[in-house]
Scaffold this motif. Structure first.
Motif, short mmCIF file in Angstrom:
data_model
loop_
_atom_site.label_atom_id
_atom_site.label_comp_id
_atom_site.label_asym_id
_atom_site.label_seq_id
_atom_site.Cartn_x
_atom_site.Cartn_y
_atom_site.Cartn_z
N GLU A 1 0.83 -1.20 0.00
CA GLU A 1 0.00 0.00 0.00
C GLU A 1 0.87 1.25 0.00
O GLU A 1 2.03 1.22 0.43
CB GLU A 1 -0.93 0.02 1.23
N ILE A 2 0.28 2.36 -0.45
CA ILE A 2 1.00 3.63 -0.46
C ILE A 2 1.40 4.03 0.96
O ILE A 2 2.44 4.66 1.17
CB ILE A 2 0.16 4.74 -1.13
N SER A 3 0.59 3.62 1.94
CA SER A 3 0.91 3.93 3.34
C SER A 3 2.20 3.23 3.77
O SER A 3 2.94 3.74 4.61
CB SER A 3 -0.24 3.53 4.25
N ASP A 4 2.46 2.05 3.19
CA ASP A 4 3.70 1.34 3.51
C ASP A 4 4.91 2.12 2.98
O ASP A 4 5.95 2.17 3.61
CB ASP A 4 3.67 -0.07 2.92
N TRP A 5 4.76 2.71 1.80
CA TRP A 5 5.82 3.53 1.22
C TRP A 5 6.02 4.79 2.04
O TRP A 5 7.16 5.22 2.28
CB TRP A 5 5.48 3.86 -0.22
N GLU A 6 4.94 5.41 2.51
CA GLU A 6 5.06 6.60 3.34
C GLU A 6 5.81 6.27 4.64
O GLU A 6 6.62 7.08 5.12
CB GLU A 6 3.68 7.17 3.66
N PHE A 7 5.55 5.09 5.17
CA PHE A 7 6.26 4.67 6.39
C PHE A 7 7.75 4.54 6.11
O PHE A 7 8.59 4.97 6.92
CB PHE A 7 5.70 3.34 6.89
N VAL A 8 8.09 3.94 4.96
CA VAL A 8 9.50 3.77 4.59
C VAL A 8 10.18 5.14 4.45
O VAL A 8 11.30 5.34 4.90
CB VAL A 8 9.63 2.96 3.29
N LYS A 9 9.50 6.09 3.82
CA LYS A 9 10.08 7.42 3.65
C LYS A 9 10.31 8.10 5.00
O LYS A 9 11.34 8.76 5.21
CB LYS A 9 9.17 8.28 2.77
N THR A 10 9.35 7.94 5.90
CA THR A 10 9.51 8.53 7.24
C THR A 10 10.69 7.90 7.95
O THR A 10 11.50 8.60 8.59
CB THR A 10 8.23 8.33 8.06
#
Length: 225
Positions: free
Chosen positions: A95-104
């Motif tokens: 999910e895009i939320s998983d990518w946002e977590f990785v960026k954070t």
């Protein structure tokens, strides 16, 4: 492209489907093929092309991260995007939320590395400069006369504190007498302890003499003066 610009998901999925086919045509490795078939195109953001694994399939990521396989995947993505996506990221999650977590997480790690680098730089600068003074007072003791006598040791302390005072006034110690960081205070204390040990004196008394001299010269002594 503007920062964090994302391509449509349908376009991202189409590019990845073509990339998978290309890799299968160029790399004969059934284990890699099985791993590729479990992947999901998550997002194409700026130059990052992100693919992920869901659930327990994440254990297959190691197949894609093998050097030769990874190069084949990156080459396929670059060819299909005209070089617009030159970084392939493999993450846990789909999910895009998983990518946002990785960026954070990446941002936090980068900030921590920057803080570590800055701290090391401060330490190098502070201790490097104070090490210079440390070496000077050591050489001064080696060249001092009548070191076995109280008068000789007193002359050494006077000359050594003159050196330290000049170093402080040159920028190694704040003019207001308040140290800006612990490394600075430790650097000065190390030099004072060196002077005291060589002259068989109390380091607290030596430090007190130093601050009194600096105050009398128009500067400020230690914190609280």
């Amino acid at each position: 492209m503007a920062a964090d610009q994302q391509h449509p998901l349908a376009e991202t999925q189409a590019v990845w489907a073509q990339a998978v086919d290309r890799v299968k045509q160029t790399v004969i490795a059934p284990s890699l093929w099985r791993a590729l078939e479990k992947t999901v195109a998550v997002v194409w953001e700026d130059n990052n092309f992100v693919i992920g694994f869901g659930g327990t399939d994440g254990q297959l990521a190691g197949q894609l991260n093998t050097r030769d396989y990874r190069l084949a995947i990156e080459r396929a993505i670059r060819d299909l995007t005209g070089g617009a996506a030159d970084t392939v990221r493999i993450i846990e999650g789909t999910e895009i939320s998983d990518w946002e977590f990785v960026k954070t997480r990446d941002a936090a790690a980068a900030a921590a590395r920057m803080q570590t680098a800055e701290r090391q730089q401060r330490q190098t600068t502070s201790f490097g400069n104070w090490d210079e003074v440390y070496d000077q007072v050591s050489r001064l003791w080696a060249s001092s006369e009548f070191r076995s006598l109280p008068t000789g040791r007193a002359r050494y302390i006077d000359a050594a504190l003159t050196l330290v005072q000049k170093a402080m006034d040159a920028g190694l110690y704040p003019a207001d007498g308040t140290p800006s960081n612990e490394l600075m205070e430790r650097g000065l204390s190390r030099v004072i302890e060196r002077i005291a040990n060589q002259s068989n004196s109390d380091p607290v008394i030596v430090a007190s003499f130093l601050f009194q001299r600096r105050k009398a010269a128009g500067g400020t002594g230690g914190a609280g003066e």
